[in-house]
Every structure is written in C-alpha cells, then in structure tokens.
Motif scaffolding. Structure first.
Motif, mmCIF file in Angstrom:
data_model
loop_
_atom_site.group_PDB
_atom_site.id
_atom_site.type_symbol
_atom_site.label_atom_id
_atom_site.label_comp_id
_atom_site.label_asym_id
_atom_site.label_seq_id
_atom_site.Cartn_x
_atom_site.Cartn_y
_atom_site.Cartn_z
ATOM 1 N N SER A 272 -16.936 -2.232 -1.215
ATOM 2 C CA SER A 272 -17.327 -1.907 -2.533
ATOM 3 C C SER A 272 -17.044 -3.247 -3.518
ATOM 4 N N GLY A 273 -16.143 -4.013 -2.987
ATOM 5 C CA GLY A 273 -15.646 -5.239 -3.929
ATOM 6 C C GLY A 273 -14.639 -4.734 -4.860
ATOM 7 N N ARG A 274 -14.156 -3.704 -4.778
ATOM 8 C CA ARG A 274 -13.015 -3.392 -5.402
ATOM 9 C C ARG A 274 -11.873 -3.535 -4.764
ATOM 10 N N PRO A 275 -10.599 -3.608 -5.549
ATOM 11 C CA PRO A 275 -9.240 -3.507 -4.894
ATOM 12 C C PRO A 275 -8.960 -2.403 -3.981
ATOM 13 N N VAL A 276 -8.477 -2.479 -2.694
ATOM 14 C CA VAL A 276 -7.963 -1.665 -1.773
ATOM 15 C C VAL A 276 -6.750 -1.414 -1.468
ATOM 16 N N VAL A 277 -6.066 -0.237 -1.899
ATOM 17 C CA VAL A 277 -4.481 -0.258 -1.883
ATOM 18 C C VAL A 277 -4.266 0.994 -0.815
ATOM 19 N N SER A 278 -3.585 0.560 0.091
ATOM 20 C CA SER A 278 -3.124 1.462 1.282
ATOM 21 C C SER A 278 -1.511 1.732 1.550
ATOM 22 N N THR A 279 -1.078 2.649 2.203
ATOM 23 C CA THR A 279 0.121 2.703 2.958
ATOM 24 C C THR A 279 0.030 1.912 4.109
ATOM 25 N N PRO A 280 1.125 1.565 4.792
ATOM 26 C CA PRO A 280 1.153 0.646 5.732
ATOM 27 C C PRO A 280 0.759 1.227 6.999
ATOM 28 N N VAL A 281 -0.552 1.576 7.024
ATOM 29 C CA VAL A 281 -1.190 2.180 8.283
ATOM 30 C C VAL A 281 -1.306 0.873 9.142
ATOM 31 N N PRO A 282 -0.854 0.821 10.457
ATOM 32 C CA PRO A 282 -1.238 -0.383 11.584
ATOM 33 C C PRO A 282 -2.547 -0.990 11.123
ATOM 34 N N GLU A 283 -3.698 -0.119 11.328
ATOM 35 C CA GLU A 283 -5.107 -0.966 11.023
ATOM 36 C C GLU A 283 -5.265 -1.607 9.841
ATOM 37 N N CYS A 284 -4.948 -0.883 8.735
ATOM 38 C CA CYS A 284 -4.719 -1.616 7.544
ATOM 39 C C CYS A 284 -4.177 -2.790 7.321
ATOM 40 N N GLU A 285 -3.161 -2.871 7.977
ATOM 41 C CA GLU A 285 -2.168 -4.265 7.778
ATOM 42 C C GLU A 285 -2.777 -5.311 8.444
ATOM 43 N N LEU A 286 -3.824 -5.083 9.246
ATOM 44 C CA LEU A 286 -4.913 -6.290 10.011
ATOM 45 C C LEU A 286 -5.354 -7.041 8.924
ATOM 46 N N THR A 293 -0.941 -3.230 1.071
ATOM 47 C CA THR A 293 -0.371 -2.174 1.666
ATOM 48 C C THR A 293 1.135 -1.967 1.097
ATOM 49 N N VAL A 294 1.628 -0.682 0.598
ATOM 50 C CA VAL A 294 2.731 -0.324 0.058
ATOM 51 C C VAL A 294 2.729 1.241 0.000
ATOM 52 N N ASP A 295 4.235 1.462 0.346
ATOM 53 C CA ASP A 295 4.295 2.993 0.294
ATOM 54 C C ASP A 295 5.500 3.736 -0.556
ATOM 55 N N GLU A 296 6.192 2.658 -1.289
ATOM 56 C CA GLU A 296 7.242 3.099 -2.113
ATOM 57 C C GLU A 296 6.523 3.319 -3.234
ATOM 58 N N SER A 297 6.925 4.886 -3.880
ATOM 59 C CA SER A 297 6.069 5.268 -4.955
ATOM 60 C C SER A 297 6.348 4.582 -6.120
ATOM 61 N N LYS A 299 6.973 1.505 -6.545
ATOM 62 C CA LYS A 299 6.022 0.222 -6.355
ATOM 63 C C LYS A 299 4.480 0.397 -6.304
ATOM 64 N N LEU A 300 4.300 1.537 -5.871
ATOM 65 C CA LEU A 300 2.868 1.813 -5.734
ATOM 66 C C LEU A 300 2.209 1.987 -6.986
#
Length: 349
Positions: A272-286, A293-297, A299-300
């Motif tokens: 999409s070209g847009r920023p992507v934000v995720s919880t630290p799912v292992p595959e996303c961290e690659l 990747t961030v999961d603390e509400s 900080k999120l």
C-alpha cells in the motif's frame, strides 16, 4: 478436496482467475465421503492414489516431463508415496496439529513422512522452518522459507496521494486471533483517530458468546471513533489499504496460530505504501524496515498518531519497490529456482 459434510455446510467457492494473467490453469474440486482423510483413510487410499496418479499421467503425457506435485497438508502423505522425491514439494501453511489437538500425534506422523519423503519443504512462516529443521535435522538443507507474496493489483499506483487523515485500517479475520483487549484500550485512548475494521463476524470462533475477547471486541466497536464495515468485496480491499493513513495488525502474540503464521496483511500492507504497525508477531518482525512492531497500549497510541500524521514522510518509493520484489510472479520464479536446484529437469508443470 472436501468431504460431503464440510462442502454442503460451507459451500466453498473460488474466484475465477483472470484468463489473461493465468495460462493453462485447471482447477479440479473433489467432494468425497466424510472420513476419507480420517478414520476411513485406509479405505479411500487406493482411490486417492489412483486419482492423483491419474492427474500425474495426464500432465506427463502433455509435457513429457515428470510433473511436480505440491502437497500442502499432512494427510496427503499416504497418497503421494509413488511421487519421485525430486518432484514432491511439501507446502507447510500452518501448524496443523493446532487444528485437531486430539489427533496431534496422527498429524505429526503424517507430517514427518512428508518432510522425509519430499525433495523440498517450503514453509510460509520462518517459525515453521525452524520447528521442522529442529525435528528433521537430516533434512534441514531441504527446508526453506517461502512467505506469502502479494497480488500486483495491491501495489498502490498513487502512493503519493494523501490518505484519509487520521485513519487506522484493519482488514481480515475478526476472531480471537486479534488482541481485542489491546484494540479496545487503544481505540478508547486514541479518540482523535478513526479506526476502520473490515471483516465478517460469522467465522467459526472459540469461546462462546460470553468469552472475554468477544466482550472486548463489542466494547471496541461501540466506540464513536470505530467503524466496522463488515465483509467487503475483494475489489474494495485495495482501496481500504491505500486510503488509510496506517495499516494495523493487532494480532494476539500469545495465540499459537499467530506464532506460526504468515499473515497476508504483511505484504498487502507493505504494497500500500502506507506505514504498517503490528504487534510483535514473529513473521512481522522479519520486516522491521517496513513494519513497526509494538504491543504496549500506551506506546502504541503514540506510534499510531505519529505514523498517521506523517504517513507520506517515509520512503514510499523504496517500500513499493520492495513489495514489487514479492509479487506472486516473483514468488513463482523463486520457487522454480528452488526446484531447479533439486532436479536435473528444467521444465515444470
């Protein structure tokens, strides 16, 4: 292949491929007696082998090559025993034992057979690569990471256009794989942002109506800054990815399926070209260059605000260029190269 009960209850269907984009593709769907791959597998086995070997023979006559057979499920193992090793690919899509815990040992044995028998094992998720290598060290050099690609149609043709300001988008499953407690906390804190969720609520879900995650989901959807679109046509999915200022993957990191998953949202979001934000799912961290990747509400909320405010400030051109390297055409070329390494033949069907 479907059993009678699953087919008639779900009525599965597949979209017709674009004939201009896909050549020589034939889809065959078999509906078989319930239990054909379970308790009655021993009885169905001769027929299943005959059917698969028949397909192989048809392709062999057309191409004058031994065809490649891709087996994406462990229960297929007894039916592909006649396939030469260098023409058999085990395509691991998930941690299958999680689907049927009561049959975990049965599934494990079938998977072991496929990994031992196949000339190549490809896994959507890196965690599955590591798990299978640990269990099959002698086959480690034949187990590869093969993550999901992205459709060309998901590549944003105008990523320089401003998205809808302050919008955070999510497309997909709205079940317990989402961390709804986290979602609820974030949408309540970030009343200045607009959250858009696309996906149906009628999936097979766990926990019953009184489960905690359902209560958090219901509470989140009641917030004035949350819009639930329900299921949307596939053609509208790209527009949602492109129009949202940030694409969000708020998956529950403790969910065993998420730990072994390769979400389609990774490449779709990057494309999409847009920023992507995720919880630290292992595959996303690659994909740390493209996914925060961030999961603390607490900080999120801050991260989402920053990314939404500056959604075009990052290197969009580099992000889209990266996604172009992972279209399904490129993934197909990668697979063919993997197969070439393991076979004398250079032509595949």
């Amino acid at each position: 292949m479907y059993d009678w009960r699953t087919y008639w209850s779900n009525q599965p269907s597949w979209p017709e491929p674009d004939p201009a984009a896909v050549l020589n593709l034939e889809r065959t769907q078999r509906v078989l007696p319930t239990g054909y791959a379970g308790q009655l597998e021993w009885l169905a086995r001769p027929f299943m082998r005959w059917m698969i070997d028949g397909w192989r023979q048809e392709l062999r006559e057309e191409s004058r090559e031994e065809p490649v057979v891709v087996a994406p499920y462990p229960y297929l193992a007894p039916w592909v025993r006649s396939v030469p090793r260098n023409r058999l690919v085990y395509y691991n899509l998930d941690a299958y034992r999680l689907y049927r815990p009561e049959r975990a040992e049965w599934i494990r044995k079938r998977e072991e057979e496929l990994v031992e028998q196949a000339g190549l094992t490809i896994c959507l998720a890196q965690t599955q690569v590591e798990a299978l290598k640990d269990r099959h060290p002698a086959q480690a050099n034949r187990i590869e990471h093969f993550p999901l690609g992205v459709l060309d149609s998901f590549l944003n043709p105008h990523p320089d256009r401003d998205p809808d300001p302050g919008t955070i988008g999510y497309v997909g499953n709205l079940s317990d794989r989402v961390d709804w407690k986290l979602v609820r906390s974030v949408v309540e804190e970030c009343s200045d942002l607009q959250f858009v969720f696309a996906g149906g609520l009628d999936e097979i879900e766990t926990g019953g109506e009184k489960s905690a995650w359902r209560k958090h989901r219901a509470a989140a959807f009641q917030q004035p800054n949350v819009e639930h679109l329900g299921r949307i046509p596939q053609d509208d999915v790209t527009e949602l990815y492109w129009n949202c200022a940030v694409n969000w993957i708020p998956y529950d990191t403790d969910h065993p399926f998420n730990q072994a998953a390769c979400p389609t949202k990774i490449m779709d979001g990057i494309a999409s070209g847009r920023p992507v934000v995720s919880t630290p799912v292992p595959e996303c961290e690659l994909y740390s260059a493209w996914i925060t990747t961030v999961d603390e509400s607490d900080k999120l909320g801050q991260i989402l605000r920053q990314r939404a405010k500056n959604s075009t400030a990052h290197s969009i051109e580099r992000q889209i260029k990266f996604a172009r390297k992972h279209t399904w055409n490129q993934r197909a070329s990668t697979l063919r190269a993997m197969l070439d390494v393991r076979s004398d033949s250079k032509t595949y069907v």
